[in-house]
Design a protein around this motif. Structure first.
Motif, short mmCIF file in Angstrom:
data_model
loop_
_atom_site.label_atom_id
_atom_site.label_comp_id
_atom_site.label_asym_id
_atom_site.label_seq_id
_atom_site.Cartn_x
_atom_site.Cartn_y
_atom_site.Cartn_z
N VAL A 1 30.44 44.89 34.87
CA VAL A 1 30.06 44.54 36.23
C VAL A 1 30.52 43.13 36.56
CG1 VAL A 1 28.11 44.31 37.83
CG2 VAL A 1 27.97 45.93 35.94
N ALA A 2 31.18 42.99 37.71
CA ALA A 2 31.57 41.66 38.17
C ALA A 2 30.31 40.88 38.54
CB ALA A 2 32.51 41.76 39.36
N PRO A 20 40.40 40.74 34.78
CA PRO A 20 41.88 40.73 34.88
C PRO A 20 42.38 40.90 36.32
CG PRO A 20 41.09 42.74 33.83
CD PRO A 20 39.89 41.86 34.02
N ASP A 21 41.54 41.48 37.19
CA ASP A 21 41.94 41.69 38.58
C ASP A 21 41.65 40.48 39.48
OD1 ASP A 21 42.77 44.26 37.92
OD2 ASP A 21 40.78 45.10 38.35
N ASP A 22 40.81 39.56 39.00
CA ASP A 22 40.42 38.39 39.79
C ASP A 22 40.03 37.28 38.81
OD1 ASP A 22 39.35 36.46 41.43
OD2 ASP A 22 37.91 37.79 42.41
N LYS A 23 40.92 36.34 38.61
CA LYS A 23 40.71 35.28 37.61
C LYS A 23 39.51 34.39 37.93
CE LYS A 23 44.25 36.48 35.17
NZ LYS A 23 44.02 37.41 34.11
N ARG A 24 39.02 34.42 39.16
CA ARG A 24 37.84 33.62 39.52
C ARG A 24 36.55 34.32 39.14
NH1 ARG A 24 38.81 33.70 45.64
NH2 ARG A 24 39.34 35.76 44.93
#
Length: 169
Positions: free
Chosen positions: A76-77, A111-115
């Motif tokens: 989960v992000a 990996p889809d959003d480095k932040r």
């Protein structure tokens, strides 16, 4: 200290209430409902917080975070987790830091959003979650056994609609 939460007790001590709300008016029902919602929520939260922390040492912030992570079928992000739980970002980050330090969760770069970071529960975290569940499930069953499944579903629907409305305000 007595807990004057019932309708009868409220009517006994709130002698000036009718100066503000006309009997059986929509505003009367709305006030009484919201009052009971708040009181029930506070009492329920205090009841389970005390029991879970006493038995497991876990605070509500910790075990609710573990549940929210464990219920997802994939990592989960952090932002999604914050939204799912309805908690502010700094509060969640403090909980995640503690849980990670204790080895109950793992975080890795998205990996889809480095932040962003992705969060997963560890086997140790699942074990802690099961300890909490063993305390919570009987508390919940004891408190809610007087209600039918239909009543519980109706109440859930009502509260969900209220939550959606409040989110839009």
């Amino acid at each position: 200290m007595s807990e004057d939460h019932s309708q009868k007790d409220f009517d006994a001590w709130a002698t000036e209430y009718r100066q503000y709300y006309k009997k059986s008016s929509r505003a009367d029902f709305e006030f009484r409902f919201s009052r009971m919602l708040i009181l029930a929520s506070r009492r329920w939260t205090a009841y389970i917080d005390e029991a879970v922390q006493q038995e497991t040492g876990h605070t509500r912030a910790r075990w609710q975070t573990l549940f929210a992570i464990a219920f997802a079928d994939e990592p989960v992000a952090t932002l999604d987790l914050s939204e799912r739980m309805g908690v502010q970002w700094p509060t969640l980050i403090r909980s995640l830091n503690d849980l990670e330090t204790e080895g109950l969760i793992k975080r890795k770069m998205n990996p889809d959003d480095k932040r962003s970071r992705l969060v997963t529960i560890t086997p140790k975290g699942r074990k802690a979650l099961m300890q909490v569940k063993k305390v919570l499930d009987p508390l919940r069953q004891n408190a809610l056994q007087q209600f039918t499944k239909e009543e519980l579903a109706t109440a859930e629907n009502l509260l969900e609609r209220l939550l959606l409305t409040v989110r839009q305000l």
